[in-house]
Design a protein around this motif. Structure first.
Motif, short mmCIF file in Angstrom:
data_model
loop_
_atom_site.label_atom_id
_atom_site.label_comp_id
_atom_site.label_asym_id
_atom_site.label_seq_id
_atom_site.Cartn_x
_atom_site.Cartn_y
_atom_site.Cartn_z
N ALA A 63 20.13 -20.36 1.30
CA ALA A 63 21.50 -20.79 1.63
C ALA A 63 21.51 -22.16 2.29
CB ALA A 63 22.16 -19.76 2.55
N ALA A 64 20.47 -22.51 3.03
CA ALA A 64 20.45 -23.80 3.72
C ALA A 64 20.45 -24.96 2.73
CB ALA A 64 19.24 -23.88 4.65
N ASN A 65 19.70 -24.80 1.62
CA ASN A 65 19.59 -25.87 0.64
C ASN A 65 20.38 -25.60 -0.63
OD1 ASN A 65 17.78 -27.39 2.23
ND2 ASN A 65 16.12 -26.06 1.60
N ASN A 66 21.07 -24.46 -0.70
CA ASN A 66 21.81 -24.05 -1.90
C ASN A 66 20.93 -24.10 -3.14
OD1 ASN A 66 24.26 -23.08 -1.19
ND2 ASN A 66 25.43 -24.83 -1.86
N GLU A 67 19.78 -23.42 -3.07
CA GLU A 67 18.82 -23.42 -4.17
C GLU A 67 18.39 -22.00 -4.50
OE1 GLU A 67 16.29 -27.51 -3.51
OE2 GLU A 67 15.58 -25.70 -2.54
N LEU A 68 18.10 -21.78 -5.78
CA LEU A 68 17.38 -20.59 -6.19
C LEU A 68 15.91 -20.94 -6.06
CD1 LEU A 68 17.04 -17.81 -7.51
CD2 LEU A 68 17.19 -18.96 -9.73
N GLN A 69 15.18 -20.16 -5.27
CA GLN A 69 13.77 -20.46 -5.03
C GLN A 69 12.90 -19.27 -5.42
OE1 GLN A 69 13.39 -21.47 -0.88
NE2 GLN A 69 14.08 -23.55 -1.23
N PHE A 70 11.62 -19.56 -5.64
CA PHE A 70 10.67 -18.48 -5.85
C PHE A 70 9.46 -18.70 -4.97
CE2 PHE A 70 8.60 -21.48 -8.59
CZ PHE A 70 7.27 -21.10 -8.64
N THR A 71 8.88 -17.58 -4.57
CA THR A 71 7.63 -17.59 -3.82
C THR A 71 6.65 -16.77 -4.65
OG1 THR A 71 8.74 -17.72 -1.70
CG2 THR A 71 6.50 -16.89 -1.68
N CYS A 72 5.45 -17.28 -4.83
CA CYS A 72 4.44 -16.58 -5.62
C CYS A 72 3.23 -16.30 -4.74
CB CYS A 72 4.04 -17.42 -6.84
SG CYS A 72 2.87 -16.58 -7.93
N ARG A 73 2.81 -15.03 -4.73
CA ARG A 73 1.59 -14.63 -4.03
C ARG A 73 0.59 -14.19 -5.10
NH1 ARG A 73 1.52 -13.18 0.92
NH2 ARG A 73 3.24 -12.90 2.31
N PHE A 74 -0.69 -14.46 -4.85
CA PHE A 74 -1.69 -14.09 -5.84
C PHE A 74 -2.99 -13.74 -5.15
CE2 PHE A 74 -5.03 -14.76 -8.92
CZ PHE A 74 -4.53 -14.07 -10.01
N GLY A 75 -3.67 -12.74 -5.66
CA GLY A 75 -4.99 -12.39 -5.13
C GLY A 75 -5.49 -11.11 -5.75
N VAL A 76 -6.66 -10.67 -5.27
CA VAL A 76 -7.26 -9.43 -5.74
C VAL A 76 -6.41 -8.29 -5.20
CG1 VAL A 76 -9.28 -7.95 -5.60
CG2 VAL A 76 -9.55 -10.42 -5.84
N PRO A 77 -6.02 -7.33 -6.07
CA PRO A 77 -5.18 -6.23 -5.62
C PRO A 77 -5.84 -5.39 -4.55
CG PRO A 77 -5.24 -6.33 -8.00
CD PRO A 77 -6.28 -7.28 -7.50
N THR A 78 -5.11 -5.12 -3.50
CA THR A 78 -5.54 -4.21 -2.45
C THR A 78 -4.39 -3.25 -2.22
OG1 THR A 78 -6.78 -6.01 -1.45
CG2 THR A 78 -6.39 -4.07 -0.09
N LEU A 79 -4.69 -1.99 -2.12
CA LEU A 79 -3.64 -1.00 -2.00
C LEU A 79 -2.76 -1.25 -0.78
CD1 LEU A 79 -5.54 2.25 -2.95
CD2 LEU A 79 -4.05 0.88 -4.37
#
Length: 185
Positions: free
Chosen positions: A143-159
Motif C-alpha cells: 500500500a505504501a508504494n501502490n505496487e503488486l509485489q512478490f517475495t520468493c523464498r527458496f531452499g532445501v525442503p524442511t518440514l
C-alpha cells in the motif's frame, strides 16, 4: 500607391491568429490523445506481464518435477516420501479478509522445483538430475508504494519450515490500488 491599408492588415493578422490558435488546439488535442493511448498501451502491457507471471507460478503450484525423486534411495538432498507424509505446505494459500472489499488479499504459492527464484537450475545430484528445492512465492499488495509485489523464498525442503533464501519485495506491477481475488462455487 497600391498597398494594404492598416485595417486590411489587422483583419489579415486576426484571421491568421485565429487559424494558428485553431492549429495549436488541434495539435494539442492530438498530442493528448496520443499520450493517453500510449499510457493505456503501457498499462495493458504491464498488466499482461503481471498476469502472465502470476499464471506461470500458479501453473507450477504443488509441482513435483521428476517421478524418480519419489525413490528414497536417490540422493536429492531430502526424501519425498517423508515429505509427503509429513507437514507439507499446501500448494496454494489465499488469505482473504473481507471477500472483495478494500483490504488486499495475499496469495502464497508452494512449488517443489529444480530451479531457484532467479530461474537458475539447481546443482546436479548423483543421479544426474538437478536437485529439487522448495520455492515459496508470496504475492501481496504494498500500500505504501501502490505496487503488486512478490517475495520468493527458496531452499532445501524442511518440514514445517519456510525456505531460507529470500528475494524480497520485488515489484511486479505499479499503480495497483488493491489485490483482490474473487471466486465462486
Amino acid at each position: 500607391l497600391n498597398g494594404f491599408s492598416v485595417i486590411e492588415l489587422m483583419v489579415a493578422l486576426a484571421i491568421t491568429a485565429f487559424l494558428l490558435i485553431g492549429l495549436v488546439q488541434i495539435f494539442s488535442s492530438v498530442r493528448a490523445s496520443y499520450d493517453l493511448q500510449e499510457g493505456l498501451g503501457r498499462l495493458q502491457e504491464n498488466a499482461r506481464f503481471a498476469t502472465t507471471f502470476m499464471n506461470d507460478q500458479l501453473r507450477d503450484t504443488g509441482y513435483f518435477p521428476l517421478p524418480e525423486h519419489e525413490n528414497p534411495d536417490i540422493d536429492i538432498g531430502f526424501n519425498f516420501p517423508s515429505i509427503l507424509t509429513g507437514d507439507v505446505p499446501p500448494p496454494m494459500t489465499l488469505n482473504t479478509t473481507d471477500g472483495g472489499g478494500t483490504t488486499s488479499d495475499t496469495l502464497v504459492v508452494n512449488i517443489f522445483d529444480e530451479r531457484d527464484c532467479s530461474g537458475n537450475l539447481n546443482p546436479v545430484t548423483t543421479t544426474g538430475n538437478p536437485a529439487i528445492g522448495h520455492k515459496q512465492i508470496v504475492f501481496a499488495h504494498d500500500a505504501a508504494n501502490n505496487e503488486l509485489q512478490f517475495t520468493c523464498r527458496f531452499g532445501v525442503p524442511t518440514l514445517g519450515v519456510n525456505p531460507p533464501d529470500v528475494i524480497t519485495n520485488q515489484p511486479v506491477l505499479n499503480n495497483v490500488e488493491t489485490l483482490q481475488f474473487q471466486y465462486g462455487e
